[in-house]
Design an enzyme around this catalytic site. Sequence first.
Site, short mmCIF file in Angstrom:
data_model
loop_
_atom_site.label_atom_id
_atom_site.label_comp_id
_atom_site.label_asym_id
_atom_site.label_seq_id
_atom_site.Cartn_x
_atom_site.Cartn_y
_atom_site.Cartn_z
N LYS A 1 0.89 -1.17 0.00
CA LYS A 1 0.00 0.00 0.00
C LYS A 1 0.93 1.21 0.00
CE LYS A 1 -1.71 3.00 2.04
NZ LYS A 1 -1.48 4.43 1.72
N GLU B 1 9.54 0.98 10.81
CA GLU B 1 10.59 1.94 10.43
C GLU B 1 9.97 3.31 10.56
OE1 GLU B 1 13.57 1.05 9.83
OE2 GLU B 1 13.59 -0.94 8.94
N CYS C 1 14.11 10.42 6.90
CA CYS C 1 13.90 9.96 8.29
C CYS C 1 15.16 10.08 9.11
CB CYS C 1 13.40 8.52 8.28
SG CYS C 1 14.36 7.45 7.22
N GLU D 1 10.00 15.83 15.01
CA GLU D 1 10.52 15.61 13.66
C GLU D 1 9.86 16.64 12.73
OE1 GLU D 1 9.16 12.12 11.46
OE2 GLU D 1 11.24 11.77 10.90
#
Length: 479
Positions: A177, A251, A285, A379
């Site tokens: 997906k 992750e 990331c 983040e």
Amino acid sequence: MNDMRIESDHFMAGERKAGVGNATLQLYSPATGEAIAAAPIGTPDEVAAAVTDAEDGLRAWSAFSAEEKERVLFAMATAIDAHGERLAEMESLNTGKSMGIAREEIAGAASVIRFYAGYPTKHHGAQIPTSDPGTLCYTIREPIGVVGAITPWNYPLVIAAGKVAGALAAGCSVVVKPAPETPLTTIELAAIGVDAGLPPGALNVVVGDGSTGAALSSDPRVGKLTFTGSTATGRKVLLAAAANGRPAIMELGGKSPNIVFADVDLPAAIDKIVMGAFANGGQECCAGARVLVEGSAFEEFVELARERIGSLRCGATDDDEIGPLITERHLERVSGFVERALTDGAIVAGRGEIPEKGFFYPPTMLTNVTEEMEICRSEIFGPVLTVDRFEDEDDAIRMGNDTQYGLAAGIWTSSIGRSIRLARELDAGLVWVNSYLAGEAAAPFGGNKASGFGRELGLEGPEEFSQTKVVYVTAPPGS
Ligand code: NAD
């Protein structure tokens, strides 16, 4: 790009399939803000059908010998290289990456598939010593089943290829997906796979949004989920996996420290430190967006970084260094973080120039920050770096680890002893010494703490998608 056909259907049981739902996703070119295509939003029924196809695909893929699997994976990698220019154009259009960077990423996707192509013939169990000499005990490594893979938009093909190749190499079938913003190259990956010899159903793609991802996460027939995305969404996926008693690889996000000691040659290092934070427009990331500099080098660092940030080429042409953000909504989010940081007392100590059109945010360096501020804890996922100072090694370790995340860390020093000490003490899944963002298909990748668990890539990748069966064989009674 003019003659490129943009296919954004699902890919199931070996062929493209138009979506059945009424709702659609609008895809944009982030570099210009223009709409480029519409894509379906996969319904729960479509997800269920894809998982059924993947169950058939699993049986068919299991009938391939290890060597036949290798031939298919090698052919897939070769075909990705052969289609490299077209795939790079598609990725560049859909993400705003420059063609130079998109080409590197497509080559990286081929490389990870090629790395795993050699795996099936080397993947085996072991023979275990027994207390009864008449009994043979051995293990078999078996595929964990249908893998459900959910991916983000920042490296669409590379992340999908890592999950897909690791799972196929372990003998699993896959339903992917992709992110709603960037499904195009993942659909191509499945089409290329089938042309290369994958049996129908071994690799399926259901395009859609969070609702499609939720349907995949909660399908009890999925043997294992592998998710790359934000920590908040990852926790939802984890709850869905737990409800079915199924495992998952996570992750997730990061807030990685990039620690600069005064003994490093700063003019020689500055470009790599700055790009460690701004590569991929900061939508990375592992971005080294929390730069910590030893007190005595702080002023020199800020001066050199300001100069480099001022010279960054922002745009989407071939040799631009910093691309746009993925959507207008994300642009607003990033700019909101910076506005709040300025209200909290941060100072803009360096800024780049951006084009007028597209979802660009100017690369920005903030000083006068403290580790408690939102800008140092959350983040940002955009081209924003903070610079703070530390006094000594212990202080650097304490500040480096003072985060909920544990994905990556950088250390810049000319002292080998110090680099070894810090690499041991920093709580992160990967550590770079005197470089930032180097990556190898052969090296495992993943984070600690809120950055997730499980490892992809390297030899650990396919191990995550297989399980051990133990067999005891004893001679028939009386023989
Ligand atoms: P996101 O969490 O918003 O979305 C990721 C994927 O999850 C998308 O495909 C999305 O449609 C899907 N999703 C959304 N809601 C869902 C639900 N309830 N159930 C199942 N699936 C759902 O992340 P994003 O904005 O696409 O990507 C940015 C994030 O990804 C950042 O936090 C970044 O750090 C992280 N990321 C991590 C890594 C890593 O390897 N650690 C790599 C790249 C990106």
